[in-house]
Design a protein around this motif. Structure first.
Motif, PDB file in Angstrom:
ATOM      1  N   TRP A 163       0.831  -1.206   0.000  1.00 40.69           N
ATOM      2  CA  TRP A 163       0.000   0.000   0.000  1.00 40.69           C
ATOM      3  C   TRP A 163       0.868   1.259   0.000  1.00 40.69           C
ATOM      4  O   TRP A 163       0.572   2.230  -0.709  1.00 40.69           O
ATOM      5  N   ILE A 164       1.914   1.236   0.786  1.00 36.61           N
ATOM      6  CA  ILE A 164       2.819   2.399   0.823  1.00 36.61           C
ATOM      7  C   ILE A 164       3.446   2.623  -0.540  1.00 36.61           C
ATOM      8  O   ILE A 164       3.539   3.761  -1.032  1.00 36.61           O
ATOM      9  N   TYR A 165       3.858   1.553  -1.179  1.00 38.92           N
ATOM     10  CA  TYR A 165       4.465   1.666  -2.511  1.00 38.92           C
ATOM     11  C   TYR A 165       3.464   2.216  -3.521  1.00 38.92           C
ATOM     12  O   TYR A 165       3.787   3.080  -4.331  1.00 38.92           O
ATOM     13  N   PHE A 166       2.220   1.732  -3.471  1.00 34.63           N
ATOM     14  CA  PHE A 166       1.200   2.209  -4.405  1.00 34.63           C
ATOM     15  C   PHE A 166       0.921   3.701  -4.194  1.00 34.63           C
ATOM     16  O   PHE A 166       0.734   4.460  -5.158  1.00 34.63           O
ATOM     17  N   ARG A 167       0.882   4.126  -2.941  1.00 31.80           N
ATOM     18  CA  ARG A 167       0.668   5.556  -2.665  1.00 31.80           C
ATOM     19  C   ARG A 167       1.862   6.390  -3.131  1.00 31.80           C
ATOM     20  O   ARG A 167       1.695   7.527  -3.619  1.00 31.80           O
ATOM     21  N   ASP A 168       3.056   5.823  -2.986  1.00 36.77           N
ATOM     22  CA  ASP A 168       4.247   6.522  -3.495  1.00 36.77           C
ATOM     23  C   ASP A 168       4.171   6.695  -5.014  1.00 36.77           C
ATOM     24  O   ASP A 168       4.593   7.717  -5.559  1.00 36.77           O
ATOM     25  N   LEU A 169       3.650   5.675  -5.691  1.00 39.66           N
ATOM     26  CA  LEU A 169       3.495   5.778  -7.141  1.00 39.66           C
ATOM     27  C   LEU A 169       2.561   6.930  -7.507  1.00 39.66           C
ATOM     28  O   LEU A 169       2.832   7.686  -8.448  1.00 39.66           O
ATOM     29  N   TYR A 170       1.465   7.054  -6.756  1.00 35.42           N
ATOM     30  CA  TYR A 170       0.565   8.176  -7.038  1.00 35.42           C
ATOM     31  C   TYR A 170       1.258   9.505  -6.775  1.00 35.42           C
ATOM     32  O   TYR A 170       1.149  10.443  -7.574  1.00 35.42           O
ATOM     33  N   ASN A 171       1.972   9.619  -5.667  1.00 33.65           N
ATOM     34  CA  ASN A 171       2.668  10.872  -5.349  1.00 33.65           C
ATOM     35  C   ASN A 171       3.667  11.229  -6.441  1.00 33.65           C
ATOM     36  O   ASN A 171       3.799  12.410  -6.814  1.00 33.65           O
ATOM     37  N   GLU A 172       4.378  10.236  -6.952  1.00 30.94           N
ATOM     38  CA  GLU A 172       5.332  10.488  -8.038  1.00 30.94           C
ATOM     39  C   GLU A 172       4.604  10.950  -9.298  1.00 30.94           C
ATOM     40  O   GLU A 172       5.046  11.876  -9.983  1.00 30.94           O
ATOM     41  N   TYR A 173       3.496  10.283  -9.597  1.00 29.36           N
ATOM     42  CA  TYR A 173       2.721  10.655 -10.781  1.00 29.36           C
ATOM     43  C   TYR A 173       2.190  12.085 -10.665  1.00 29.36           C
ATOM     44  O   TYR A 173       2.315  12.886 -11.598  1.00 29.36           O
ATOM     45  N   ALA A 174       1.596  12.410  -9.508  1.00 26.32           N
ATOM     46  CA  ALA A 174       1.031  13.751  -9.317  1.00 26.32           C
ATOM     47  C   ALA A 174       2.122  14.815  -9.390  1.00 26.32           C
ATOM     48  O   ALA A 174       1.915  15.889  -9.983  1.00 26.32           O
ATOM     49  N   ALA A 175       3.293  14.536  -8.795  1.00 30.08           N
ATOM     50  CA  ALA A 175       4.395  15.500  -8.846  1.00 30.08           C
ATOM     51  C   ALA A 175       4.871  15.696 -10.281  1.00 30.08           C
ATOM     52  O   ALA A 175       5.172  16.830 -10.698  1.00 30.08           O
ATOM     53  N   ARG A 176       4.936  14.624 -11.036  1.00 28.97           N
ATOM     54  CA  ARG A 176       5.350  14.733 -12.437  1.00 28.97           C
ATOM     55  C   ARG A 176       4.348  15.549 -13.240  1.00 28.97           C
ATOM     56  O   ARG A 176       4.735  16.390 -14.059  1.00 28.97           O
ATOM     57  N   GLU A 177       3.060  15.322 -13.000  1.00 28.68           N
ATOM     58  CA  GLU A 177       2.026  16.065 -13.721  1.00 28.68           C
ATOM     59  C   GLU A 177       2.102  17.552 -13.401  1.00 28.68           C
ATOM     60  O   GLU A 177       1.952  18.404 -14.292  1.00 28.68           O
ATOM     61  N   ARG A 178       2.338  17.882 -12.137  1.00 25.75           N
ATOM     62  CA  ARG A 178       2.425  19.292 -11.751  1.00 25.75           C
ATOM     63  C   ARG A 178       3.639  19.983 -12.345  1.00 25.75           C
ATOM     64  O   ARG A 178       3.645  21.208 -12.540  1.00 25.75           O
ATOM     65  N   SER A 179       4.682  19.221 -12.626  1.00 21.83           N
ATOM     66  CA  SER A 179       5.919  19.814 -13.160  1.00 21.83           C
ATOM     67  C   SER A 179       5.849  20.084 -14.664  1.00 21.83           C
ATOM     68  O   SER A 179       6.714  20.775 -15.197  1.00 21.83           O
ATOM     69  N   LEU A 180       4.848  19.543 -15.333  1.00 20.27           N
ATOM     70  CA  LEU A 180       4.735  19.736 -16.772  1.00 20.27           C
ATOM     71  C   LEU A 180       4.312  21.168 -17.089  1.00 20.27           C
ATOM     72  O   LEU A 180       3.504  21.750 -16.364  1.00 20.27           O
ATOM     73  N   PRO A 181       4.849  21.752 -18.175  1.00 18.85           N
ATOM     74  CA  PRO A 181       4.454  23.123 -18.541  1.00 18.85           C
ATOM     75  C   PRO A 181       2.984  23.190 -18.944  1.00 18.85           C
ATOM     76  O   PRO A 181       2.453  22.277 -19.570  1.00 18.85           O
ATOM     77  N   ASN A 182       2.339  24.283 -18.549  1.00 16.09           N
ATOM     78  CA  ASN A 182       0.927  24.524 -18.877  1.00 16.09           C
ATOM     79  C   ASN A 182       0.019  23.398 -18.395  1.00 16.09           C
ATOM     80  O   ASN A 182      -1.009  23.093 -19.002  1.00 16.09           O
ATOM     81  N   ASN A 183       0.415  22.773 -17.300  1.00 17.86           N
ATOM     82  CA  ASN A 183      -0.382  21.654 -16.795  1.00 17.86           C
ATOM     83  C   ASN A 183      -1.488  22.153 -15.880  1.00 17.86           C
ATOM     84  O   ASN A 183      -1.275  23.027 -15.035  1.00 17.86           O
ATOM     85  N   GLU A 184      -2.675  21.609 -16.077  1.00 18.69           N
ATOM     86  CA  GLU A 184      -3.779  21.877 -15.177  1.00 18.69           C
ATOM     87  C   GLU A 184      -3.812  20.792 -14.110  1.00 18.69           C
ATOM     88  O   GLU A 184      -3.697  19.611 -14.428  1.00 18.69           O
ATOM     89  N   ASP A 185      -3.930  21.218 -12.868  1.00 20.18           N
ATOM     90  CA  ASP A 185      -3.933  20.245 -11.775  1.00 20.18           C
ATOM     91  C   ASP A 185      -5.250  19.487 -11.809  1.00 20.18           C
ATOM     92  O   ASP A 185      -6.280  19.966 -11.333  1.00 20.18           O
ATOM     93  N   THR A 186      -5.209  18.264 -12.374  1.00 22.22           N
ATOM     94  CA  THR A 186      -6.442  17.511 -12.588  1.00 22.22           C
ATOM     95  C   THR A 186      -6.585  16.323 -11.645  1.00 22.22           C
ATOM     96  O   THR A 186      -7.471  15.500 -11.821  1.00 22.22           O
TER      97      THR A 186
END
Length: 348
Positions: A163-186
């Motif tokens: 479960w911790i690993y799966f949550r870490d995967l989401y955190n990594e994904y969300a951080a990557r999405e936020r770092s993209l240019p012109n990204n909308e926080d979805t």
């Protein structure tokens, strides 16, 4: 000796590994016996206890031994040579490796016998082109990931470490999405609360994975609510991208079998989120995702929203409808909270 060597070579070319070794040893022994007989016999074929005088007469002397130091040295040298040649032949037969060395290791055997994974066999299938994954609907994602085949066998339990690993995967994904240019926080978490609840994951007798009470629970008691493990996706595509990210993620530390993308897909639901417009896709990345519906002969024992309150809105709060004993399975009607027919509204 020549015949023995020839026989050994012939068998070593086409015999079994065990037969090859036995034949090679037999050939070497034959050579050694020949040399031993050759150099332990007298050159005149007389008994070792007889010799001739200067006139050629036989003289029998009991216990007299002939001196043949020269032949003994040659004998030893040749026997050593035969031993070296035999060892070399055994170790280099069949292409330069012994029969023991030719046996594959357990790791090599497993590698040879390992079947292609579902991920590998489903990567290219049924006309679904990988380059068009951004247009896949829910059914196409299910087909591409091979979820039906994956769920044909019982799913494994999920450890705390998983479960911790799966949550870490989401955190990594969300951080990557936020770092993209012109990204909308979805995508976001419902809140930052970390709360423990009186439930735990388990394997049930008839449904596979499920949720049970970890202690006795009284009627009206809060079972669980939205936490920092409750994830919201504002758009169908943000949810699709997360599943794609999970599908290509590396294995978990506990070697959780592949298919977490299929798990998230099956655990997700659509509902209205408080203080937000429109319908959203929601999923819990914790044990509460293991919540099952009651079977035909069962009844739900929790509900979304407060009891005995007609104005109560189903948000993320779930309450016990009856007293629940420790070990009892937690059951809820999905229709209490999920808009099952709204997936097309989000492009899925």
């Amino acid at each position: 000796p020549i015949v023995a060597i020839a026989s050994g070579v012939g068998l070593n070319k086409k015999g079994s590994e065990e037969h090859k070794s036995i034949t090679s040893i037999s050939a070497t022994r034959t050579i050694a016996m020949f040399l031993h007989q050759r150099f332990t016999s007298s050159s005149s074929s007389l008994p070792a206890s007889h010799r001739q005088d200067q006139d050629g007469h036989l003289i029998r002397e009991k216990g007299l031994k002939q001196k043949r130091n020269g032949p003994k040295i040659v004998h030893i040298i040749l026997l050593v040579g035969v031993a070296i040649i035999g060892s070399y032949y055994l170790s280099h037969s069949s292409g330069g490796s012994s029969s023991r060395q030719q046996q594959p290791s357990i790791r090599q055997t497993k590698a040879i016998q390992k079947k292609p994974s579902i991920r590998q066999t489903k990567a290219i299938q049924n006309g679904l082109e990988t380059s068009k994954w951004e247009t896949f609907g829910g059914r196409q994602l299910k087909q591409y990931f091979g979820c039906e085949e994956l769920f044909e066998t019982p799913r494994p339990t999920i450890s705390r470490r998983n479960w911790i690993y799966f949550r870490d995967l989401y955190n990594e994904y969300a951080a990557r999405e936020r770092s993209l240019p012109n990204n909308e926080d979805t995508t976001h978490k419902v809140n930052d609360d970390s709360v423990s609840f009186p439930v735990e994951g388990a394997v049930t007798a008839d449904k596979g994975r499920g949720l049970i009470a970890s202690r006795d629970i009284k009627r009206g008691e809060l079972i669980f609510t939205g936490t920092n493990n409750t994830i919201v996706f504002d758009t169908g595509h943000s949810w699709r991208k997360f599943l794609w990210y999970l599908y290509h993620a590396p294995d978990t530390p506990d070697l959780y079998p592949e298919g977490f993308a299929c798990d998230i897909r099956s655990w997700s639901w659509i509902q209205a989120v408080p203080n937000e417009e429109g319908l959203k896709i929601v999923v819990d990345i914790d044990e509460s995702s293991l919540l099952n519906q009651p079977s035909e002969d069962e009844e739900a024992n929790i509900q979304c929203g407060k009891l005995d309150d007609e104005d109560s809105i189903c948000e993320f709060d779930y309450y016990a409808m009856v007293d629940i004993e420790k070990g009892d399975e937690i059951l809820c009607e999905y229709a209490d909270f999920a808009e099952s027919r709204a997936w097309h509204e989000l492009g899925l």
